[in-house]
Design an enzyme around this catalytic site. Structure first.
Site: not given
Ligand code: ADP
Ligand code: ZN
Ligand code: MG
Length: 620
Positions: A213-214, A216-219, A437, A513
């Site tokens: 996944g992208p 920051g999605t919580g992997k 805008e 844009d």
């Molecule tokens: P990844 O590994 O996908 O890049 P992270 O697991 O390191 O992302 O996520 C970074 C932070 O973002 C986590 O420590 C948490 O604080 C927050 N976060 C991301 N996804 C979630 C989620 N689904 N629920 C709660 N917090 C989340």
């Molecule tokens: Zn514009």
């Protein structure tokens, strides 16, 4: 990619650096310090004393150093200990007879005598102590960096972080949204908790699961949660850590990691950012190809095949570039299970906000749904950041609780960059940005399918966008119709259209844009089958999770036609925007004037002005 390592660059120095330093120090000590320390102190005495001592029988050995014009001799001192003395050569023919009479051994030179204990200390114990000390220091640094138990001088051992159950402390409750991913991982948790149940039937669970996944999605969070739920040890290592050391170290680390894991089973081995070692191997063997990486990858594959799947070692890995992984990794029996971890939807965003809002003090009556609606496309990490920014803002303003305003403000901070409050914009520039805008917003509002505008501002952001029109979709939707896409392109051209209409000239302000409009138009023609070519893929997505890069999949002849079509599509959109603005020029002036004065305009204010009858305004 945003690396979040600590800034201690000393720790990043390669091992060879320390080895060179230690070797140099030892060599220098050997060459200059030790010999003088080990050479016995030689005392100078007069020639007459020498003769007296010879006669008295105190001298045992004499050496005549002709080149140095000196005599070195061994004599017992007053305490009865033998010591070295020297004296100048004196023309004395009777010396030899004298020495013979006294029974003294004499020669042309005398071997320097060493104090055996002292020499042992200097040549063995001290260097070893220095090596040990530096090794200890180095391993401490490594341990700090890897964050886990590593013994002194165990360079060949994997520095896998061993986190005890309580330390992981993360459970599925901490991961909001991501229900599908959690469901897929629950089976693994169950397997780790009751391995016998599965072994009884003879079922083998997948050895590995790949979280895709992208960023920051919580992997990473999910992997920790699996370990936390199953209450098993969590070995975590990042792909880049494998690669950074000596050649051959990566493979050794993999071997060691699996050895440790086998001992601690059931447990979880988590390999973060596996794409750094798991990249496709190129058979061509490019010059200076990355042998180290390939060795590490091969070792990983071997280990994954080698260990017993019933024992309860589960390998989780995370990546945001699944398409770059070596196919061998994805073969059955390795990472055969793929768990997609997608960007959160509206409900997911609200849930994530709720999880993180629990950690800060909020005023009562906070509407997290509104925040969720304004953050379409934000990742879990972005949302966590928004909550934190809001708390920081509350502190800055001397409040003890986070308000809705703090949250809305931090949405803009995180999504559009920090407000450049002190950035100076001339009055004329402000006027242009206002019209630009409002141009977007007006075009959007006059087209039924476009999302209603909630807020427009001309306060500059550091992200580079001057103005910023926040468009919020009422409902999340995954499909976009052809009309919606066209309307969106028309809306994107609305900014520059307004500049042209009012000022009869255009600025550089529309570059973003233009980029977006081009991308959409191109997608319609090459990927969504909405152009002249029908359902033929002219482009393929190569980088699904990182911005969605595309690569051409057609002949140059078609490529030219595609460009022509993109140009004409955007041109059409632009003339539609021109027309809308011409028909509503009075409203454009009215709205832009309001925005210029207030600097921000909310969706309601916008709609009120837009829907006000001209007579009403005149009467009022
Ligand atoms: P990844 O590994 O996908 O890049 P992270 O697991 O390191 O992302 O996520 C970074 C932070 O973002 C986590 O420590 C948490 O604080 C927050 N976060 C991301 N996804 C979630 C989620 N689904 N629920 C709660 N917090 C989340
Ligand atoms: Zn514009
Ligand atoms: Mg991560």
């Amino acid at each position: 990619m945003f690396e979040n390592n600590d800034g201690d660059h000393n720790a990043k120095r390669p091992l060879i650096f320390y080895v060179v330093i230690v070797t140099t120090i030892v060599l220098l000590l050997n060459a200059f310090i030790f010999p003088t320390m080990m050479a016995r102190q030689i005392q100078v005495v007069g020639y007459s004393d020498f003769l007296t001592w010879v006669d008295a029988g105190r001298v045992s050995e004499v050496s005549l150093e002709q080149e140095a014009d000196q005599i070195i001799f061994v004599a017992t001192n007053d305490q009865g200990q033998e010591e070295l003395y020297k004296t100048a050569v004196f023309p004395d023919d009777g010396l030899i007879t004298r020495l013979q009479n006294a029974g003294v051994r004499f020669s042309a030179s005398i071997p320097t005598q060493n104090n055996t204990l002292l020499s042992f200390v200097f040549s063995w114990i001290l260097p070893i102590a220095i090596f040990w000390g530096l090794g200890h220091l180095l391993s401490n640094q490594l341990t700090k960096r890897m964050g886990g138990g590593m013994n002194a001088l165990s360079f060949g051992k994997a520095n896998a972080k061993i986190v005890a159950d309580k330390e992981t402390g993360v459970t599925f409750a901490d991961v909001a949204g991501e229900e599908e991913a959690k469901d897929a991982l629950k089976e693994i948790v169950d397997f780790l908790e009751h391995p016998d149940k599965y072994a009884g039937i003879g079922a083998k669970l997948p050895k590995g699961a790949l979280l895709v996944g992208p960023p920051g999605t919580g992997k990473t969070l999910l992997a920790k949660a699996v370990a936390g739920e199953a209450k098993v040890p969590f070995f975590s290592i990042s792909g880049s850590e494998f690669v950074e050391m000596f050649v051959g170290m990566g493979a050794a680390k993999v071997r060691d990691l699996f050895k440790q894991a086998n001992e601690k089973a059931p447990c979880i081995v988590f390999i973060d950012e596996i794409d750094t070692i798991g990249k496709k191997r190129d058979g061509a063997g490019a010059i200076g190809g990355n042998d180290e990486r390939e060795q590490t990858l091969n070792q990983l594959l071997t280990e994954m095949d080698g260990f017993d799947g019933k024992k309860g070692v589960v390998i989780l890995a995370a990546t945001n570039r699944p398409e770059s992984l070596d196919p061998a990794l994805l073969r059955p029996g390795r990472f055969d299970r793929r768990v997609p971890v997608e960007l959160p939807d509206l409900q997911g965003r609200e849930a994530i906000l709720r999880v993180h809002a629990k950690n800060v003090k909020c005023e009562s009556g906070i509407d997290l749904k509104e925040i969720a609606r304004a953050t379409s496309g934000a990742s879990g990490a972005d949302l966590a950041n928004i909550i934190n920014e809001a708390a920081l803002r509350a502190v800055r303003l001397g409040r003890s609780e986070v308000s809705q305003g703090d949250l809305m403000e931090s949405v803009e901070t995180v999504i559009a960059g920090y407000q450049r409050k002190n950035a100076v914009m001339s009055e004329n520039e402000k006027r242009i940005v206002s019209y630009h805008e409002i141009g977007h917003a007006l075009v959007a509002a006059m087209q039924t399918h476009s999302a209603p505008v909630t807020k427009i501002t001309i306060i500059p952001r550091t992200s580079g966008a001057l103005g910023y029109t926040m468009q919020v979709d009422e409902d999340e939707h995954y499909l976009m119709s052809r009309e919606e896409l066209l309307n969106k392109i028309v809306t994107l051209t609305g900014g520059q259209a307004a500049e042209q209409l009012i000022f009869h000239s255009i600025t550089t302000g529309a570059s973003n844009d233009i980029e977006k409009a081009t991308k959409l138009a191109r997608g319609m023609i090459t990927r969504y089958g909405m152009g002249e070519f029908g359902m033929v893929a002219m482009e393929t997505v190569t980088n699904q999770y990182l911005g969605g890069d595309t690569s051409l999949a057609c002949s140059p002849a078609y490529s030219e036609k595609i460009d022509d079509q993109v140009v004409s599509l955007v041109k059409q959109a632009r003339s539609k925007a021109d027309q809308i603005l011409r028909e509503n020029e009075a409203k454009l002036h009215e709205l832009a004037a309001f925005l210029l004065k207030q600097e921000t305009i909310t969706g309601e204010e916008f709609m009120r002005i837009l829907n006000a009858q001209p007579e009403e305004t005149v009467l009022a």
